[in-house]
Design a protein around this motif. Structure first.
Motif, short mmCIF file in Angstrom:
data_model
loop_
_atom_site.label_atom_id
_atom_site.label_comp_id
_atom_site.label_asym_id
_atom_site.label_seq_id
_atom_site.Cartn_x
_atom_site.Cartn_y
_atom_site.Cartn_z
N GLU A 55 0.84 -1.20 0.00
CA GLU A 55 0.00 0.00 0.00
C GLU A 55 0.87 1.24 0.00
OE1 GLU A 55 -3.33 0.37 2.41
OE2 GLU A 55 -3.89 -1.76 2.27
N MET A 56 0.46 2.22 -0.76
CA MET A 56 1.24 3.45 -0.83
C MET A 56 0.28 4.61 -1.02
SD MET A 56 4.61 3.98 -3.20
CE MET A 56 5.50 2.57 -2.60
N PRO A 57 0.48 5.69 -0.25
CA PRO A 57 -0.46 6.82 -0.36
C PRO A 57 -0.48 7.39 -1.79
CG PRO A 57 1.09 7.15 1.46
CD PRO A 57 1.53 5.93 0.74
N ASP A 58 -1.64 7.89 -2.20
CA ASP A 58 -1.80 8.45 -3.55
C ASP A 58 -0.80 9.55 -3.86
OD1 ASP A 58 -3.80 6.76 -4.13
OD2 ASP A 58 -5.44 8.22 -3.87
N ASP A 59 -0.57 10.43 -2.88
CA ASP A 59 0.33 11.56 -3.18
C ASP A 59 1.75 11.06 -3.47
OD1 ASP A 59 0.73 10.86 -0.54
OD2 ASP A 59 0.93 12.92 0.20
N VAL A 60 2.13 9.96 -2.83
CA VAL A 60 3.46 9.41 -3.07
C VAL A 60 3.55 8.81 -4.48
CG1 VAL A 60 5.15 7.67 -2.37
CG2 VAL A 60 3.91 8.97 -0.63
N VAL A 61 2.54 8.02 -4.81
CA VAL A 61 2.52 7.41 -6.15
C VAL A 61 2.59 8.49 -7.22
CG1 VAL A 61 1.16 6.02 -7.76
CG2 VAL A 61 1.27 5.37 -5.34
N GLU A 62 1.78 9.53 -7.02
CA GLU A 62 1.74 10.59 -8.03
C GLU A 62 3.05 11.37 -8.08
OE1 GLU A 62 -1.91 12.72 -7.25
OE2 GLU A 62 -3.05 10.89 -7.72
N TYR A 63 3.66 11.55 -6.92
CA TYR A 63 4.95 12.25 -6.90
C TYR A 63 6.00 11.48 -7.71
CZ TYR A 63 9.22 14.40 -5.28
OH TYR A 63 10.43 15.02 -5.25
N VAL A 64 6.05 10.16 -7.49
CA VAL A 64 7.03 9.34 -8.22
C VAL A 64 6.73 9.38 -9.72
CG1 VAL A 64 7.93 7.00 -8.55
CG2 VAL A 64 7.45 7.83 -6.24
N ALA A 65 5.47 9.21 -10.07
CA ALA A 65 5.09 9.19 -11.50
C ALA A 65 5.39 10.52 -12.18
CB ALA A 65 3.62 8.83 -11.66
N LYS A 66 5.28 11.59 -11.40
CA LYS A 66 5.51 12.91 -11.97
C LYS A 66 6.99 13.17 -12.22
CE LYS A 66 3.75 17.51 -11.30
NZ LYS A 66 2.90 18.35 -10.45
N ASN A 67 7.83 12.62 -11.35
CA ASN A 67 9.26 12.95 -11.41
C ASN A 67 10.13 11.96 -12.17
OD1 ASN A 67 9.84 15.52 -9.77
ND2 ASN A 67 8.27 14.41 -8.62
N ILE A 68 9.61 10.77 -12.39
CA ILE A 68 10.40 9.79 -13.15
C ILE A 68 9.67 9.54 -14.45
CG2 ILE A 68 11.43 7.50 -13.11
CD1 ILE A 68 12.26 8.06 -10.43
N LYS A 69 10.22 10.12 -15.51
CA LYS A 69 9.45 10.14 -16.75
C LYS A 69 10.08 9.37 -17.88
CE LYS A 69 9.34 14.95 -15.69
NZ LYS A 69 9.17 16.33 -15.98
N THR A 70 11.36 9.03 -17.74
CA THR A 70 12.04 8.53 -18.92
C THR A 70 11.59 7.14 -19.36
OG1 THR A 70 13.81 8.08 -17.40
CG2 THR A 70 14.15 9.88 -18.96
N ASN A 71 11.56 6.21 -18.41
CA ASN A 71 11.09 4.88 -18.83
C ASN A 71 10.52 4.10 -17.67
OD1 ASN A 71 13.00 2.86 -17.76
ND2 ASN A 71 14.50 3.98 -19.00
N VAL A 72 9.80 3.04 -18.04
CA VAL A 72 9.04 2.29 -17.04
C VAL A 72 9.97 1.51 -16.12
CG1 VAL A 72 7.22 0.59 -16.70
CG2 VAL A 72 7.13 2.14 -18.65
N ARG A 73 11.10 1.06 -16.65
CA ARG A 73 12.02 0.32 -15.79
C ARG A 73 12.50 1.19 -14.64
NH1 ARG A 73 16.04 -1.94 -19.34
NH2 ARG A 73 14.43 -3.42 -19.94
N GLU A 74 12.81 2.46 -14.94
CA GLU A 74 13.26 3.36 -13.87
C GLU A 74 12.14 3.67 -12.89
OE1 GLU A 74 15.20 6.84 -15.28
OE2 GLU A 74 16.88 5.69 -16.09
N LEU A 75 10.94 3.80 -13.43
CA LEU A 75 9.78 4.05 -12.60
C LEU A 75 9.64 2.93 -11.57
CD1 LEU A 75 7.51 6.17 -12.73
CD2 LEU A 75 6.21 4.60 -14.14
N GLU A 76 9.73 1.70 -12.05
CA GLU A 76 9.62 0.55 -11.15
C GLU A 76 10.80 0.51 -10.20
OE1 GLU A 76 7.10 -2.55 -13.93
OE2 GLU A 76 9.25 -2.89 -13.69
N GLY A 77 11.98 0.87 -10.70
CA GLY A 77 13.17 0.86 -9.87
C GLY A 77 13.03 1.82 -8.70
N ALA A 78 12.47 2.99 -8.96
CA ALA A 78 12.30 3.99 -7.90
C ALA A 78 11.34 3.49 -6.84
CB ALA A 78 11.80 5.30 -8.50
#
Ligand code: ADP
Ligand code: MG
Length: 340
Positions: A189-212
């Motif tokens: 479980e992860m708060p919405d604001d956290v998920v959105e913060y990560v998605a907003k700041n890691i934009k280059t590729n999905v592997r990095e998104l998952e890595g973060a």
């Protein structure tokens, strides 16, 4: 065995504008392997955008719907190694025969065939045989066919017979849904604001998104901290810094001179020998591209040249990149080495 990873399914591949065409074409191919005009299906796009995932998803789905069909997933690199082995052992014909009786052949990262004429030749024959017999071929590549270098024309023209579908960088909404889906599957479980913060700041590729997200989860459990926006800020900041570390001019000169098998002194020397001049110009070009240094500062660090020389070098590289295939390969290879 087919080498397929069942986690790489269509279900787990979230749809968005960036991947809709490629995803739908993949589903169509999986429903009717060999029976659509998408043959071959070529999925292309940058690193970490889901090419391997989609390629597996097609295979997984076909195995599910048509258990009697033989499906083989293989990377172009492994295919090449197998072929070289086969030639060494005088088994070239067995190698070809093995591939010609497959119903669905999936080859990942075909840009690896670039410059390898023997492998291209054998793949050309396998491809023709499969295609003539109504078998399905699926390919992935980091480039569109028009941008592929050192691939024989006759093979490129085959690639264009079917459909080439691009995977683009996902937009914010898609990034959020990819993350939500992953968290859900992992039971985190992860708060919405956290998920959105990560998605907003890691934009280059999905592997990095998952890595973060993975490092965020790890940090929170190691340190028994809750996953808060504050923690996310810390981690994402580090993450972005680590993945986008700036390369130095020294490092660029080292990579370029290694690539051309000369030492840095030669690269910086006053000589007018063409290949050395080109190496020097490439170093200047990449210094301009990858650092914030001024033209003057680049010139002084690469063999005491002035700012006009650097400017001229950048223009020359630009020109040669569009007119000279071999030169463009240098630029591509070096870009890859420098952006690792
Ligand atoms: P590529 O082969 O293009 O470098 P991958 O297929 O290895 O990229 O994808 C990198 C990671 O991102 C994988 O874990 C994959 O599952 C995930 N991924 C990429 N696109 C999506 C998507 N649309 N939905 C869910 N996961 C995705
Ligand atoms: Mg891949």
């Amino acid at each position: 065995e087919s080498q397929l990873n069942p986690n790489y399914s269509f279900e787990n591949f979230l749809e968005g504008d960036s991947n809709r065409l490629a995803r739908n074409a993949s589903i169509a191919v999986a429903n009717k392997p060999g029976g659509t005009s998408f043959n071959p299906l070529l999925i292309f796009g940058g690193v970490g955008l889901g090419k391997t995932h989609l390629a597996h998803a097609i295979g997984v789905d076909i195995k599910d719907k048509y258990p009697e069909k033989t499906v083989l997933y293989i990377s172009a690199e492994k295919f090449t190694q197998q072929y070289i082995e086969a030639v060494k052992k005088n088994n070239r014909n067995d190698f070809i025969h093995f591939y010609q009786i497959i119903d669905v052949l999936i080859i990942d990262d075909v840009q690896f065939f670039s410059g390898k004429t023997g492998t291209q030749d054998v793949f050309f024959h396998i491809f023709n045989h499969l295609h003539q017999n109504g078998k399905q071929v699926i390919l992935t590549s980091d480039k569109a066919p028009v941008d592929m270098i050192d691939i024989e024309q006759r093979l490129l023209s085959r690639f264009k017979w079917g459909l080439s579908a691009e995977l683009q960088t996902p937009d914010f909404e898609t990034r959020v849904s990819i993350l939500r889906n992953k968290l859900y599957r992992d039971g985190v479980e992860m708060p919405d604001d956290v998920v959105e913060y990560v998605a907003k700041n890691i934009k280059t590729n999905v592997r990095e998104l998952e890595g973060a997200i993975i490092s965020l989860i790890a940090q929170s459990s190691f340190n028994k901290k809750e996953i808060t926006l504050g923690l996310a800020r810390e981690i994402v900041e580090k993450f972005v810094k680590n993945t986008k570390r700036e390369v130095s001019i020294d490092y660029i000169q080292k990579v370029v001179s290694d690539y051309f098998q000369m030492d840095i002194n030669t690269l910086q020397s006053k000589t007018r020998k063409r290949h050395i001049v080109q190496a020097r110009q490439l170093a200047m070009f990449f210094a301009k591209k990858y650092t914030k240094a001024s033209l003057a500062s680049i010139g002084s660090q690469i063999g005491q040249r002035d700012h006009a020389t650097v400017l001229h070098a950048c223009k020359t590289v630009d020109n040669l990149t569009t007119t000279d295939k071999q030169f463009r390969k240098y630029v591509d290879d070096l870009s890859k080495k420098l952006s690792m």
